[in-house]
Motif scaffolding. Structure first.
Motif, short mmCIF file in Angstrom:
data_model
loop_
_atom_site.label_atom_id
_atom_site.label_comp_id
_atom_site.label_asym_id
_atom_site.label_seq_id
_atom_site.Cartn_x
_atom_site.Cartn_y
_atom_site.Cartn_z
N HIS A 199 5.32 -7.36 -5.93
CA HIS A 199 4.10 -8.06 -5.52
C HIS A 199 2.99 -7.05 -5.27
O HIS A 199 3.18 -6.09 -4.51
CB HIS A 199 4.35 -8.87 -4.25
N ALA A 200 1.84 -7.25 -5.89
CA ALA A 200 0.67 -6.40 -5.68
C ALA A 200 -0.44 -7.24 -5.07
O ALA A 200 -0.60 -8.41 -5.41
CB ALA A 200 0.20 -5.79 -6.99
N THR A 201 -1.20 -6.64 -4.17
CA THR A 201 -2.31 -7.37 -3.54
C THR A 201 -3.62 -7.19 -4.29
O THR A 201 -4.60 -7.88 -3.98
CB THR A 201 -2.49 -6.92 -2.09
N CYS A 202 -3.66 -6.26 -5.26
CA CYS A 202 -4.90 -6.00 -6.00
C CYS A 202 -4.55 -5.30 -7.30
O CYS A 202 -3.43 -4.80 -7.47
CB CYS A 202 -5.86 -5.14 -5.16
N GLY A 222 0.78 -1.24 0.00
CA GLY A 222 0.00 0.00 0.00
C GLY A 222 0.81 1.28 0.00
O GLY A 222 0.23 2.37 -0.02
N GLU A 223 2.13 1.21 -0.01
CA GLU A 223 2.95 2.41 0.11
C GLU A 223 2.95 3.28 -1.14
O GLU A 223 3.39 4.43 -1.09
CB GLU A 223 4.39 2.02 0.44
N LEU A 224 2.46 2.76 -2.27
CA LEU A 224 2.51 3.52 -3.52
C LEU A 224 1.17 4.17 -3.88
O LEU A 224 1.07 4.80 -4.94
CB LEU A 224 2.96 2.60 -4.67
N SER A 225 0.17 4.03 -3.05
CA SER A 225 -1.10 4.71 -3.35
C SER A 225 -0.88 6.22 -3.25
O SER A 225 -0.05 6.69 -2.45
CB SER A 225 -2.19 4.28 -2.37
N PRO A 226 -1.59 7.02 -4.05
CA PRO A 226 -1.40 8.48 -4.00
C PRO A 226 -1.54 9.07 -2.60
O PRO A 226 -0.71 9.91 -2.21
CB PRO A 226 -2.47 8.99 -4.97
N PRO A 227 -2.55 8.69 -1.80
CA PRO A 227 -2.62 9.26 -0.44
C PRO A 227 -1.40 8.91 0.41
O PRO A 227 -0.93 9.73 1.20
CB PRO A 227 -3.90 8.63 0.14
N ALA A 228 -0.87 7.70 0.25
CA ALA A 228 0.30 7.31 1.03
C ALA A 228 1.54 8.09 0.60
O ALA A 228 2.37 8.46 1.44
CB ALA A 228 0.55 5.81 0.89
N LEU A 229 1.66 8.37 -0.68
CA LEU A 229 2.82 9.12 -1.19
C LEU A 229 2.78 10.59 -0.79
O LEU A 229 3.79 11.29 -0.92
CB LEU A 229 2.91 8.99 -2.70
N ASP A 230 1.63 11.06 -0.32
CA ASP A 230 1.52 12.45 0.13
C ASP A 230 2.30 12.72 1.40
O ASP A 230 2.61 13.87 1.72
CB ASP A 230 0.05 12.82 0.36
N TYR A 231 2.64 11.66 2.15
CA TYR A 231 3.38 11.82 3.40
C TYR A 231 4.88 11.68 3.12
O TYR A 231 5.31 10.72 2.49
CB TYR A 231 2.92 10.79 4.43
N SER A 232 5.66 12.68 3.55
CA SER A 232 7.12 12.73 3.31
C SER A 232 7.43 12.55 1.83
O SER A 232 8.23 11.68 1.45
CB SER A 232 7.84 11.67 4.14
N PRO A 233 6.84 13.35 0.95
CA PRO A 233 6.96 13.10 -0.50
C PRO A 233 8.38 13.23 -1.04
O PRO A 233 8.76 12.48 -1.95
CB PRO A 233 6.03 14.15 -1.11
N ARG A 234 9.18 14.16 -0.52
CA ARG A 234 10.52 14.35 -1.07
C ARG A 234 11.42 13.15 -0.79
O ARG A 234 12.17 12.69 -1.66
CB ARG A 234 11.15 15.62 -0.51
N THR A 273 -1.30 -1.28 -10.75
CA THR A 273 -1.26 -0.05 -11.55
C THR A 273 -0.31 0.96 -10.93
O THR A 273 0.49 1.60 -11.64
CB THR A 273 -2.67 0.55 -11.66
N TYR A 274 -0.37 1.13 -9.61
CA TYR A 274 0.53 2.08 -8.94
C TYR A 274 1.99 1.69 -9.16
O TYR A 274 2.86 2.56 -9.36
CB TYR A 274 0.24 2.12 -7.44
N ILE A 275 2.28 0.39 -9.11
CA ILE A 275 3.65 -0.07 -9.30
C ILE A 275 4.14 0.30 -10.70
O ILE A 275 5.25 0.82 -10.87
CB ILE A 275 3.75 -1.60 -9.07
N ARG A 276 3.31 0.06 -11.70
CA ARG A 276 3.73 0.35 -13.08
C ARG A 276 3.80 1.85 -13.33
O ARG A 276 4.58 2.30 -14.18
CB ARG A 276 2.78 -0.34 -14.06
#
Length: 371
Positions: free
Chosen positions: A151-154, A120-132, A159-162
């Motif tokens: 490895h993707a769980t869904c 889940g670390e690559l979802s847009p909301p997750a990437l909003d934290y400490s983005p730099r 899509t986020y990985i790619r």
């Protein structure tokens, strides 16, 4: 096969879903006859857990490393380097924990295949934290992308990985599963349940707004129990202020972290579990709730549309109005229809998400990488 798994948080620590997911996976692989080694940190562990020594557990060989600081995992890296020499596959379970990048480089130097799970670390909301910081780390992982199986769980996580590592990134999609517990004896009590860490990405404020505008909830005997660790104290303080402002202080209770049998009982006794998150790559709490026969309202930021198809819960936007309307539906549901939802919830968990019945999915991935 010998499998090395690296984890920052790991069972019996209960901070975050991956700590349990990795444990269930390691245990199922051990039961299937594989040699599993888990390198974990001491973060979140009780004082009774032995540190810096290999322990024989039902999930294989585990070591909890004591490091100078959580983000200076020198012993974690050292133990990983020593152990990976005998591993057929190296499985990393975080993109942004500092040891992961180092271990990925060391594994490639030794010619070891690497599987990498973002959880889940690559979802847009997750990437909003400490983005730099995350952008810098992703640029380094980019250099390794051709030598890694992600490895993707869904499908959304694939899509986020790619999006981050290019359309040619190699991705294997295996949904999270768990060791399904036996159902506990239910003692129905008038409460709704949120289970999880208290963090802005969980959008608990949306749930509180929804309850604030629900006349049915306000007039009922029901309350909301928020169960989980306060991983963001500032956000937790904001939630308490929001509750006071909406005059819900007698209807919403913070229980803190619950684990084990108590946690299962919390799920079983609740009317519904609600996960209003902005984003989840999976959402273990949904599966844990279903395993106890309790239907779930999950947001469309989670990959749980199957709840609607199987009549085991609801999949709705996490805006206050949509949540309120769905909560009201369960509060006014007939006993017969509600029991149907409970039956469907338990069936869904056992048929599709039992790790022991589906461990072959992971065996196939590891064997393909080792080959």
């Amino acid at each position: 096969m010998t499998i090395l798994m690296s984890a920052d948080w790991f069972y019996p620590c209960h901070i975050g879903g991956p700590s349990n997911t990795i444990y269930w996976q390691a245990r199922a692989l051990t039961r299937a006859g594989h040699s599993v080694f888990v390198i974990a940190t001491a973060q979140g562990q009780q004082s009774s857990v032995p540190l810096d020594k290999w322990l024989t557990m039902d999930c294989g060989q585990v070591i909890y490393t004591r490091n100078p600081h959580f983000y200076l995992p020198f012993r974690h890296i050292w133990q990983g380097w020593r152990t990976m020499r005998k591993a057929d596959v190296v499985h990393l379970n975080s993109l942004f924990y500092p040891s992961s990048l180092v271990l990925a480089v060391l594994a490639r130097l030794l010619g070891k295949p690497v599987i990498w799970s973002p959880h889940g670390e690559l979802s847009p909301p997750a990437l909003d934290y400490s983005p730099r910081i995350k952008k810098a780390v992703l640029s380094l992982i980019w250099l390794l992308r051709k030598q890694v199986l992600f490895h993707a769980t869904c499908p959304a996580e694939a899509t986020y990985i790619r999006q981050q590592f290019g359309p040619c990134a190699t991705v294997s999609e295996v949904r999270n599963m768990m060791d399904i517990p036996l159902p506990v004896d239910r003692k129905a009590r008038p409460y709704l349940l949120f289970m999880g860490r208290i963090h802005p990405i969980k959008a608990i404020d949306k749930l509180i707004d929804a309850l604030g505008q629900s006349a049915l909830f306000r007039q009922s005997d029901y309350e909301l129990i928020i169960a989980g660790p306060e991983s963001d104290p500032v956000y937790a303080k904001q939630l308490r202020e929001q509750i006071r402002r909406l005059n819900l202080h007698q209807k919403i209770v913070f229980s803190g972290l619950v684990t084990g049998a108590i946690k299962d009982q919390f799920y079983a006794d609740a009317l519904i579990t609600i996960l209003p998150s902005k984003s989840e790559s999976f959402g273990n709490v949904v599966l844990e709730s279903l395993a106890q026969g309790t239907p779930v309202i999950a947001s469309t930021g989670t990959p749980w549309e199957v709840l609607e198809a199987e009549q085991a819960g609801s999949w709705v936007p996490n805006d206050a109005t949509a949540l309120q309307e769905e909560i009201d539906r369960y509060l006014s549901m007939s006993p017969e229809q509600y029991q149907h939802y409970r039956s469907q919830a338990a069936t869904l968990a056992r048929q599709r998400f039992d790790i022991n019945a589906n461990v072959d999915q992971w065996q196939f991935v590891y064997q393909a990488m080792a080959a």
